[in-house]
Design an enzyme around this catalytic site. Sequence first.
Site, mmCIF file in Angstrom:
data_model
loop_
_atom_site.group_PDB
_atom_site.id
_atom_site.type_symbol
_atom_site.label_atom_id
_atom_site.label_comp_id
_atom_site.label_asym_id
_atom_site.label_seq_id
_atom_site.Cartn_x
_atom_site.Cartn_y
_atom_site.Cartn_z
ATOM 1 C CB ILE A 19 -45.873 -2.893 14.808
ATOM 2 C CG1 ILE A 19 -44.477 -3.455 15.122
ATOM 3 C CG2 ILE A 19 -45.780 -1.498 14.213
ATOM 4 C CD1 ILE A 19 -43.673 -2.652 16.104
ATOM 5 C CB THR A 192 -57.451 -12.829 4.018
ATOM 6 O OG1 THR A 192 -56.117 -12.354 4.011
ATOM 7 C CG2 THR A 192 -58.285 -12.011 4.972
ATOM 8 N N GLY A 355 -25.324 -10.455 27.679
ATOM 9 C CA GLY A 355 -25.272 -11.854 27.272
ATOM 10 C C GLY A 355 -25.015 -12.775 28.447
ATOM 11 C CB CYS A 382 -25.825 -6.334 31.310
ATOM 12 S SG CYS A 382 -26.381 -7.280 32.738
ATOM 13 C CG MET A 385 -20.318 -2.483 33.755
ATOM 14 S SD MET A 385 -20.370 -3.669 35.155
ATOM 15 C CE MET A 385 -20.289 -2.572 36.537
ATOM 16 C CD GLN A 386 -21.528 -9.051 34.618
ATOM 17 O OE1 GLN A 386 -21.325 -10.084 33.984
ATOM 18 N NE2 GLN A 386 -22.550 -8.915 35.447
ATOM 19 C CG HIS A 508 -30.446 -4.710 30.570
ATOM 20 N ND1 HIS A 508 -29.866 -5.320 29.488
ATOM 21 C CD2 HIS A 508 -30.234 -5.529 31.625
ATOM 22 C CE1 HIS A 508 -29.329 -6.472 29.860
ATOM 23 N NE2 HIS A 508 -29.541 -6.615 31.157
ATOM 24 C CD GLU A 510 -30.601 -2.831 26.884
ATOM 25 O OE1 GLU A 510 -29.977 -1.984 27.565
ATOM 26 O OE2 GLU A 510 -30.466 -4.054 27.052
HETATM 27 N N1 GLN Z 1 -24.436 -12.965 32.428
HETATM 28 C C1 GLN Z 1 -24.289 -11.795 33.220
HETATM 29 C C2 GLN Z 1 -24.961 -11.932 34.574
HETATM 30 O O1 GLN Z 1 -25.792 -12.770 34.746
HETATM 31 C C3 GLN Z 1 -24.823 -10.575 32.483
HETATM 32 C C4 GLN Z 1 -26.281 -10.651 32.180
HETATM 33 C C5 GLN Z 1 -26.713 -9.674 31.125
HETATM 34 O O2 GLN Z 1 -25.915 -9.221 30.298
HETATM 35 N N2 GLN Z 1 -28.002 -9.391 31.084
HETATM 36 O O3 GLN Z 1 -24.658 -11.196 35.484
#
Ligand code: GLN
Length: 539
Positions: A19, A192, A355, A382, A385-386, A508, A510
């Site tokens: 930062i 310090t 994840g 990611c 969504m899946q 992603h 974000e």
């Molecule tokens: N595990 C999932 C994949 O490999 C999603 C990866 C993620 O969320 N970055 O496709």
Amino acid sequence: MTKYIFVTGGVTSSLGKGIISASLAKLLQERGFNVTIQKFDPYINVDPGTLNPYEHGECYVTDDGAEADLDLGHYERFLNKPTSQANNVTTGRIYQNVISRERAGDYLGKTVQVIPHITDEIKRRVRLLENQSNYDIIITEIGGTVGDIESLPYLEALRQIRQEFGKNNSLVIHLTLIPYLAAAGELKTKPTQHSVKELLQTGIQPDILVCRTEYKLTKELRNKLSLFCNVDKKSVIEAIDAKTIYDVPMYMLKENLDKIVLKKLKMKKGKEPELIAWKEFLGRLKNPTNEVKIGLIGKYNELPDAYKSIHEAFVHSGAANECKVSVIPIHSEELESSDLKQKLQLLDGILVAPGFGERGIKGKIKAIKYARENDIPFFGICLGMQCAVVEFFKNVQKLAGTTSAEINPKGKNLVIDLMPDQVKVKNKGGTMRLGSYKCKITKGSIAAKAYGKLEINERHRHRYEFNNKYLKQLENSGMVPTGINPETGLVEIIEIPEHNFFIGVQYHPELKSTVENPHPLFISFVKAAIKYKASNEKA
Ligand code: GLN
């Protein structure tokens, strides 16, 4: 010639070197200089891609597909400029390069040693960014804390660089902690002093001390630090704890950090930093007219850094909407057995996080079903969504044995499957679909409205994808693929148009949200949450 600023850390880790570096870079950028920041990480992993998020927080991804330290996220969010592979280097990568050169016989029979071979490779990496753009200043953040065994080769390389570049072309900022002892009612300078001594032992005299502190530094204390650490008085900089990381550039401006740096590097001052967009952002951030609660459904919630960029994207998009976004972490595993309604009913929006692996998936799918059935704004990223695709085929299409190959590779209907180019991949490091890819968006979709254009580029990090064998089955089903990769036909976005706000993205978003360019999908999601909350209040 490009000038170099090195940032080292003393006393303890987590003082916020990233930062401070980003804040200084922002001020120099505002003065009209072309600046970038790079990070050197002292661990042996070749990159953080194989690290568990509990270990090291989020793995950040650059446009050119580097799996990188999350500090690169701060650099981009502050500077509003993309970073690249060259902006993050680990000890593992340095050794990997030296060892492969040794195997190739490049060292002509010489004994390969830390000095000069490893230090030479560090120095080469330090200068790598020079070829990329005409940078006036490159800030190099040395990860770890002075005194760590792992940091030694970096400090030795730094000592040599200072010798080679000369005083006017490089400087060292040492970030340190001034702890407050409640029992003595005093701020203490001893740690310090010791940390600067440690740095001196490696042959490096810091030019500037930046002191993290809970309380203001008195003049006497600054004088004491100056005397004992051999740093001039004006170069003892106070870095008081801030309410938000986005205040830090303003604090550093007040302490004249930018001016001191430029004077020491014998550079012209440029124009006074106006920070117009930055101040506007801070004004909106601190004066919200609304508040929404967003549930962040993930499985690494114990460590907020695991979802760093998502949290920051909500700060940016919240400010854009003059709305305080309270992000409520909800552990997906807890949802598997608990009363869903009780946990989710007070939320104005639900985000299912990215994840890996099977753990926690059931809870994510349950949360998505709840959001879909109760018309709560939903945003899946990611893996999120899946999971939305699996949930839809399972509960709306009633397709038996619906699953993702990541959950059960032997499942009957793998609506999410391994990408063909991933089938033979055995190595885990750097082998996912990584970096920026194009996506074409359908007119009239949520995504089209949010982005205000039909062609976008977004960053990826995944092995699995929507299985296009099931594309036909989506026709007139209520779920629509609204974003497609034009080269591969890969589904990048799905939406449910009948729903209040329901969108899942394979990429992603974000990672591309910055203070000056909050991400359009996050802005739209927060807007939808505000609307949802208002309609609930009316009802
Ligand atoms: N595990 C999932 C994949 O490999 C999603 C990866 C993620 O969320 N970055 O496709």
